[in-house]
Design a protein around this motif. Structure first.
Motif, short mmCIF file in Angstrom:
data_model
loop_
_atom_site.label_atom_id
_atom_site.label_comp_id
_atom_site.label_asym_id
_atom_site.label_seq_id
_atom_site.Cartn_x
_atom_site.Cartn_y
_atom_site.Cartn_z
N PHE A 156 8.97 -10.21 11.34
CA PHE A 156 7.57 -9.93 11.67
C PHE A 156 7.34 -8.42 11.84
O PHE A 156 6.37 -7.87 11.31
N ILE A 157 8.24 -7.76 12.56
CA ILE A 157 8.09 -6.31 12.78
C ILE A 157 8.18 -5.56 11.45
O ILE A 157 7.38 -4.64 11.18
N VAL A 212 5.49 -2.62 6.97
CA VAL A 212 5.23 -2.50 5.52
C VAL A 212 3.74 -2.55 5.24
O VAL A 212 3.19 -1.70 4.50
N PHE A 213 3.02 -3.52 5.84
CA PHE A 213 1.58 -3.63 5.61
C PHE A 213 0.83 -2.44 6.21
O PHE A 213 -0.24 -2.08 5.72
N SER A 214 1.37 -1.85 7.26
CA SER A 214 0.73 -0.67 7.86
C SER A 214 0.61 0.48 6.88
O SER A 214 -0.34 1.27 6.92
N GLU A 262 -1.21 -13.29 5.44
CA GLU A 262 -2.42 -13.59 4.67
C GLU A 262 -3.37 -12.41 4.67
O GLU A 262 -3.94 -12.05 3.63
N ASN A 263 -3.56 -11.80 5.84
CA ASN A 263 -4.46 -10.67 5.96
C ASN A 263 -3.97 -9.48 5.13
O ASN A 263 -4.75 -8.84 4.42
N GLY A 264 -2.68 -9.19 5.21
CA GLY A 264 -2.11 -8.07 4.46
C GLY A 264 -2.23 -8.26 2.96
O GLY A 264 -2.61 -7.33 2.24
#
Length: 329
Positions: A20-21, A26-28, A280-282
């Protein structure tokens, strides 16, 4: 050898959290506006349906059961609540209460059929899901239902300060779920039934009642999620929950709740929900094709199930080795 054991222990305990972290980091960097406060608040609203349904599914999975009708329960209860308010003029509070009662009744029916028939819950709830889907379309005729009191939208869209009301409701339900599993005798019964139903019976546990209650609680929580979903979207639609049980099961198993029964915690379910919600959001922010999103979810579920099965087999081997060693002594 000790180092290898320590590494494997760390992975088994914190592996999902590390995933998760890593995903969040990565998405950040790759997903536009991922860390935007508005986006994070939107995610917190969007995951409440998944989070609340996952609490119920966690109880079922730990008990060695499952409910494949959960998605169509969500659809029917969503449409039923909308139909009562918009078409029949039922007061908002009464419509919500009736929706919760109907949800609980669906759970009782599922549980009783599973226990009394002896048929695998996957087959029973799959059949029930088709009936619920048909009933949902009988209410809506496949047309979205609109026209609710303005106050109703506050449940799914309103906030207390900066915190969404739906998020507060989800957190409270998750805390209650944790309390049930960790503090109440019923939680111990769930683990006992899921680990070894025959041994639980010999120990005096009414396994049938335990399963019926689990199905009832799961469907009741699905009804709460359906009301919040309707409040957030302001539209009662029969397709709203189609296939949603897949997301719920993926979140639970991905977090570490065993699909084979007897293992799992509410913390693991919450972690799975967060992974699914931000994944999903990413992917959405990165404009990844929705079909590829389905592929990713399917692969994640497959990996989680295979890993769970391998962990169960290794645990069984450890038990057998301990039994053999104790006999030799």
């Amino acid at each position: 050898m000790k180092n290898e054991k320590n590494i494997s222990t760390i992975i088994s305990k914190y592996g999902v959290l590390m995933v998760f972290i890593l995903m969040f980091i990565v998405f950040s960097f790759t997903a536009p506006n991922f860390l935007n406060v508005r986006n994070l608040l939107n995610v917190s609203r969007q995951i409440n349906t998944l989070g609340i349904c996952s609490v119920g599914m966690t109880l079922l999975l730990i008990a060695g059961s499952i409910d494949l009708s959960q998605g169509y329960q969500l659809s029917l209860l969503n449409v039923l609540c909308a139909w009562m308010m918009a078409e029949k003029g039922v007061p908002m509070v009464l419509a919500i209460l009736l929706t919760l009662v109907v949800g609980a009744l669906i759970g009782v029916i599922n549980g009783v059929i599973v226990v009394r028939s002896g048929v695998h819950p996957m087959i029973v709830t799959l059949g029930v899901s088709q009936a619920l889907n048909g009933i949902s379309f009988l209410f809506s005729n496949g047309i979205p239902i609109y026209g609710f009191p303005d106050s109703f939208s506050k449940l799914g869209q309103g906030s207390i300060g900066a915190v969404p009301i739906s998020l507060i409701i989800m957190v409270i339900i998750m805390i209650i779920g944790h309390f049930i599993l960790s503090r109440l005798p019923y939680g111990r019964y769930l683990y006992a039934v899921g680990s070894n139903e025959e041994s639980a019976k010999l120990a005096g546990v009414n396994t049938g009642t335990v399963k019926i209650i689990a199905h009832t609680l799961s469907a009741f929580l699905t009804a709460i999620a359906a009301v919040l979903l309707l409040s957030r979207t302001n539209s009662g639609l029969s397709s709203n929950g189609a296939g949603f049980e897949f997301n719920v099961i993926t979140a639970c198993v991905l977090g570490g709740v065993s699909n084979l029964g007897g293992r799992g915690t509410m913390y693991q379910a919450v972690l799975g929900v967060l992974i699914m919600g931000f994944l999903e959001n990413g992917m959405l922010l990165m404009n990844i094709n929705e079909y590829w999103q389905l592929v990713v979810k399917g692969v994640l579920l497959l990996i989680a199930v295979v890993y769970d099965a391998s962990m169960s087999r290794s645990a069984e081997r450890v038990k057998k080795l301990k039994a053999i060693n104790s006999e030799n002594k």
